[in-house]
Design a protein around this motif. Structure first.
Motif, PDB file in Angstrom:
ATOM      1  N   THR A   8       4.400  17.967  -9.418  1.00 57.07           N
ATOM      2  CA  THR A   8       5.145  17.151 -10.325  1.00 57.07           C
ATOM      3  C   THR A   8       5.746  15.729  -9.602  1.00 57.07           C
ATOM      4  O   THR A   8       5.861  14.910 -10.114  1.00 57.07           O
ATOM      5  N   THR A   9       6.473  16.436  -8.501  1.00 59.08           N
ATOM      6  CA  THR A   9       6.980  15.229  -7.799  1.00 59.08           C
ATOM      7  C   THR A   9       6.168  13.962  -7.209  1.00 59.08           C
ATOM      8  O   THR A   9       6.352  13.055  -7.515  1.00 59.08           O
ATOM      9  N   GLN A  10       4.974  14.550  -6.840  1.00 57.74           N
ATOM     10  CA  GLN A  10       3.834  13.864  -6.542  1.00 57.74           C
ATOM     11  C   GLN A  10       3.210  12.907  -7.739  1.00 57.74           C
ATOM     12  O   GLN A  10       3.083  11.668  -7.441  1.00 57.74           O
ATOM     13  N   GLN A  11       3.155  13.546  -8.815  1.00 56.30           N
ATOM     14  CA  GLN A  11       2.801  12.755 -10.020  1.00 56.30           C
ATOM     15  C   GLN A  11       3.949  11.378 -10.286  1.00 56.30           C
ATOM     16  O   GLN A  11       3.670  10.327 -10.464  1.00 56.30           O
ATOM     17  N   THR A  12       5.191  11.714 -10.109  1.00 54.25           N
ATOM     18  CA  THR A  12       6.197  10.749 -10.105  1.00 54.25           C
ATOM     19  C   THR A  12       6.283   9.825  -9.301  1.00 54.25           C
ATOM     20  O   THR A  12       6.509   8.398  -9.455  1.00 54.25           O
ATOM     21  N   GLN A  13       5.868  10.098  -7.915  1.00 54.72           N
ATOM     22  CA  GLN A  13       5.738   9.309  -6.724  1.00 54.72           C
ATOM     23  C   GLN A  13       4.637   8.284  -7.137  1.00 54.72           C
ATOM     24  O   GLN A  13       4.830   7.050  -6.713  1.00 54.72           O
ATOM     25  N   VAL A  14       3.426   8.620  -7.741  1.00 51.14           N
ATOM     26  CA  VAL A  14       2.576   7.907  -8.050  1.00 51.14           C
ATOM     27  C   VAL A  14       2.743   6.796  -8.856  1.00 51.14           C
ATOM     28  O   VAL A  14       2.752   5.613  -8.825  1.00 51.14           O
ATOM     29  N   ASP A  15       3.671   7.226  -9.937  1.00 49.74           N
ATOM     30  CA  ASP A  15       4.346   6.561 -10.971  1.00 49.74           C
ATOM     31  C   ASP A  15       5.306   5.371 -10.506  1.00 49.74           C
ATOM     32  O   ASP A  15       5.162   4.229 -10.709  1.00 49.74           O
ATOM     33  N   ILE A  56       0.817  -1.152   0.178  1.00 46.36           N
ATOM     34  CA  ILE A  56       0.005  -0.050  -0.041  1.00 46.36           C
ATOM     35  C   ILE A  56       0.776   1.215   0.056  1.00 46.36           C
ATOM     36  O   ILE A  56       1.889   1.291   0.574  1.00 46.36           O
ATOM     37  N   GLY A  57       0.456   2.244  -0.828  1.00 43.94           N
ATOM     38  CA  GLY A  57       1.351   3.324  -0.950  1.00 43.94           C
ATOM     39  C   GLY A  57       0.630   4.487  -0.250  1.00 43.94           C
ATOM     40  O   GLY A  57      -0.576   4.810  -0.090  1.00 43.94           O
ATOM     41  N   ILE A  58       1.186   5.340   0.761  1.00 39.66           N
ATOM     42  CA  ILE A  58       0.935   6.567   1.305  1.00 39.66           C
ATOM     43  C   ILE A  58       1.650   7.687   0.704  1.00 39.66           C
ATOM     44  O   ILE A  58       2.860   7.825   0.741  1.00 39.66           O
ATOM     45  N   LEU A  59       0.608   8.483   0.158  1.00 38.02           N
ATOM     46  CA  LEU A  59       1.578   9.689  -0.502  1.00 38.02           C
ATOM     47  C   LEU A  59       1.194  11.084   0.187  1.00 38.02           C
ATOM     48  O   LEU A  59      -0.268  11.482   0.037  1.00 38.02           O
ATOM     49  N   LEU A  60       1.517  11.682   0.890  1.00 41.58           N
ATOM     50  CA  LEU A  60       1.429  12.905   1.769  1.00 41.58           C
ATOM     51  C   LEU A  60       2.172  14.068   1.004  1.00 41.58           C
ATOM     52  O   LEU A  60       3.001  14.023   0.444  1.00 41.58           O
ATOM     53  N   LYS A  76      -1.919  -2.819  11.813  1.00 34.71           N
ATOM     54  CA  LYS A  76      -2.757  -3.280  12.531  1.00 34.71           C
ATOM     55  C   LYS A  76      -3.887  -4.227  11.836  1.00 34.71           C
ATOM     56  O   LYS A  76      -4.124  -5.227  12.304  1.00 34.71           O
ATOM     57  N   LEU A  77      -4.477  -3.787  10.773  1.00 29.31           N
ATOM     58  CA  LEU A  77      -5.568  -4.408   9.876  1.00 29.31           C
ATOM     59  C   LEU A  77      -4.970  -5.294   9.066  1.00 29.31           C
ATOM     60  O   LEU A  77      -5.635  -6.235   8.722  1.00 29.31           O
ATOM     61  N   LEU A  78      -3.687  -5.220   8.586  1.00 24.73           N
ATOM     62  CA  LEU A  78      -3.002  -6.025   7.548  1.00 24.73           C
ATOM     63  C   LEU A  78      -1.947  -6.369   8.009  1.00 24.73           C
ATOM     64  O   LEU A  78      -0.708  -5.935   7.722  1.00 24.73           O
ATOM     65  N   PRO A  79      -1.696  -7.319   8.940  1.00 20.85           N
ATOM     66  CA  PRO A  79      -0.348  -7.630   9.456  1.00 20.85           C
ATOM     67  C   PRO A  79       0.545  -8.102   8.335  1.00 20.85           C
ATOM     68  O   PRO A  79       0.317  -9.046   7.436  1.00 20.85           O
ATOM     69  N   GLY A  80       1.775  -7.992   8.340  1.00 21.59           N
ATOM     70  CA  GLY A  80       2.854  -8.244   7.159  1.00 21.59           C
ATOM     71  C   GLY A  80       2.643  -7.219   6.082  1.00 21.59           C
ATOM     72  O   GLY A  80       3.346  -7.391   4.964  1.00 21.59           O
ATOM     73  N   VAL A  81       1.769  -6.079   6.084  1.00 23.85           N
ATOM     74  CA  VAL A  81       1.435  -5.361   4.923  1.00 23.85           C
ATOM     75  C   VAL A  81       2.897  -4.436   4.637  1.00 23.85           C
ATOM     76  O   VAL A  81       3.593  -4.034   5.468  1.00 23.85           O
ATOM     77  N   GLN A  82       3.323  -4.258   3.323  1.00 21.71           N
ATOM     78  CA  GLN A  82       4.358  -3.576   2.897  1.00 21.71           C
ATOM     79  C   GLN A  82       3.966  -2.050   2.500  1.00 21.71           C
ATOM     80  O   GLN A  82       3.119  -1.924   1.959  1.00 21.71           O
ATOM     81  N   ILE A  83       4.536  -1.202   3.297  1.00 24.61           N
ATOM     82  CA  ILE A  83       3.974   0.400   3.012  1.00 24.61           C
ATOM     83  C   ILE A  83       5.018   0.967   2.559  1.00 24.61           C
ATOM     84  O   ILE A  83       6.075   1.220   3.093  1.00 24.61           O
ATOM     85  N   ASP A  84       4.405   1.545   1.549  1.00 23.17           N
ATOM     86  CA  ASP A  84       5.579   2.584   0.668  1.00 23.17           C
ATOM     87  C   ASP A  84       5.169   4.015   1.071  1.00 23.17           C
ATOM     88  O   ASP A  84       4.002   4.335   0.581  1.00 23.17           O
ATOM     89  N   TYR A  85       6.109   4.629   1.415  1.00 26.50           N
ATOM     90  CA  TYR A  85       5.887   6.118   2.082  1.00 26.50           C
ATOM     91  C   TYR A  85       6.413   7.314   1.211  1.00 26.50           C
ATOM     92  O   TYR A  85       7.562   7.022   0.613  1.00 26.50           O
ATOM     93  N   TYR A  86       5.765   8.302   0.492  1.00 27.32           N
ATOM     94  CA  TYR A  86       6.228   9.441  -0.097  1.00 27.32           C
ATOM     95  C   TYR A  86       5.780  10.706   0.550  1.00 27.32           C
ATOM     96  O   TYR A  86       4.694  10.798   0.994  1.00 27.32           O
ATOM     97  N   ASN A  87       6.679  11.767   0.554  1.00 27.98           N
ATOM     98  CA  ASN A  87       6.086  13.083   0.830  1.00 27.98           C
ATOM     99  C   ASN A  87       6.565  13.816  -0.329  1.00 27.98           C
ATOM    100  O   ASN A  87       7.804  13.780  -0.743  1.00 27.98           O
ATOM    101  N   ALA A  88       5.636  14.603  -1.015  1.00 26.84           N
ATOM    102  CA  ALA A  88       5.781  15.432  -2.318  1.00 26.84           C
ATOM    103  C   ALA A  88       6.579  16.593  -2.048  1.00 26.84           C
ATOM    104  O   ALA A  88       7.056  17.492  -2.898  1.00 26.84           O
ATOM    105  N   GLY A  89       6.974  17.077  -0.722  1.00 30.76           N
ATOM    106  CA  GLY A  89       7.489  18.407  -0.303  1.00 30.76           C
ATOM    107  C   GLY A  89       6.820  19.529  -1.102  1.00 30.76           C
ATOM    108  O   GLY A  89       7.701  20.607  -1.622  1.00 30.76           O
ATOM    109  N   GLN A  90       5.389  19.485  -1.164  1.00 28.61           N
ATOM    110  CA  GLN A  90       4.684  20.565  -1.785  1.00 28.61           C
ATOM    111  C   GLN A  90       4.881  20.706  -3.250  1.00 28.61           C
ATOM    112  O   GLN A  90       4.396  21.865  -3.997  1.00 28.61           O
TER     113      GLN A  90
END
Length: 313
Positions: free
Chosen positions: A46-53, A3-7, A29-43
């Motif tokens: 364009t960076t956030q679009q790349t992060q979605v890719d 699951i990706g988290i993009l802030l 808690k809800l998904l034991p063993g889930v792999q979380i990919d975290y991104y912060n776009a720094g406002q």
């Protein structure tokens, strides 16, 4: 399972201090063993679009997305949709075919801010003048805060100057306030609507430099804002409990990750995005915090200790 988290940014303290750890812990808690990919776009949109890719390339099956720019992210949301990836719009409603939206009632936020400002101005508010400093024009929430505030303030007080502040930047808000003081004259400004606490910090500095002490609103319940409220240089803030927001978004994301469709128990509301997409939603009620109820709200919920704020409960 990924699951990706993009802030969107880190200038506002909430994202790194609260949203990120809360979302991660709820998902784990809800998904034991889930792999979380975290991104912060720094406002940076364009960076956030790349992060979605990047998230799609990594194989994330659900994206929890807080958009920097709700309009420009639309193509990225469409890409995710076309790839069979679910998108949960978090805190801000992105355009495009998002699958769910979890946030606060943002029009209500503006109404609560406007109501508090009118109350602080007193019974003769109609004879007084304020400055309005709104949030970023690329943030759909900012438009809703503004809408809510105007619904309360219009016709009840004179609005001498109004600004929309790119990127919610505190330094820009400081310059806007200084400009308004120059244009209108300090004695002719009786209050300031600030859409959030970050900008209120810049505004408070400009007011102080001009020797002014007038009502000032805010939002996000940042620690420095609570301290300003105690000191009397800010009137109120809006507390949006991050824990229930993060928990709701995580619950929806977990359902999608397991191939399920979240029901009306998780998504009881409905909204329409700027692109015309109807989206099932959960909208949480915000809370006004002032000098009188900090112990019962932000301290009770463990957001901060009384000592951090500088109060006794």
């Amino acid at each position: 399972m990924r699951i990706g988290i993009l802030l969107p940014e880190s200038k506002t303290t909430r994202y790194e201090a609260f949203d990120r750890p809360l979302l991660q812990s709820e998902l784990q808690k809800l998904l034991p063993g889930v792999q979380i990919d975290y991104y912060n776009a720094g406002q940076n949109a364009t960076t956030q679009q790349t992060q979605v890719d990047t998230a799609l390339t990594k194989g994330d099956k659900v994206l929890v997305l807080d958009a920097v720019d709700s309009k420009s992210i639309q193509n990225s949301v469409q890409k995710a949709h076309d790839a069979g990836v679910k998108v949960v719009a978090y805190d801000r409603l992105a355009q495009g075919p998002v699958d769910a939206y979890v946030s606060f009632d943002n029009v209500k936020v503006g109404q609560l801010q406007g109501t508090a400002l009118l109350a602080a101005l007193g019974s003769d508010a109609a004879s007084k003048q304020i400055v309005m400093i709104n949030g970023s024009p690329t943030d759909p929430n900012a438009a809703q805060f503004k809408q809510g505030a105007h619904s309360v303030l219009n016709g009840k007080v004179k609005i001498g100057k109004e600004y929309d502040t790119p990127e919610w930047d505190p330094n820009t808000a400081n310059q806007e306030m200084a400009g308004a003081i120059t244009a209108l004259g300090a004695p002719n400004i009786n209050g300031v609507y600030s859409a959030n606490d970050g900008m209120a910090a810049g505004i408070a500095t400009a007011l102080s430099a001009a020797g002014m002490h007038v009502p000032l609103t805010g939002q996000d319940a940042q620690l420095d804002a609570l301290q300003r409220i105690q000191a009397g240089t800010q009137t109120m803030t809006i507390y949006k409990p991050y824990q229930p927001e993060a928990a709701a978004a995580a619950a929806v994301a977990a359902q999608f990750a397991q191939g399920k469709t979240p029901g009306s128990d998780l998504l009881p509301d409905s909204v329409t995005s700027g692109s015309g997409n109807k989206v099932p939603a959960k909208l949480i009620t915000p809370i006004v915090v002032d000098k009188n109820n900090m112990c019962q709200t932000v301290v009770k919920d463990g957001l901060y200790t009384a000592a951090q704020i500088g109060i006794t409960c």
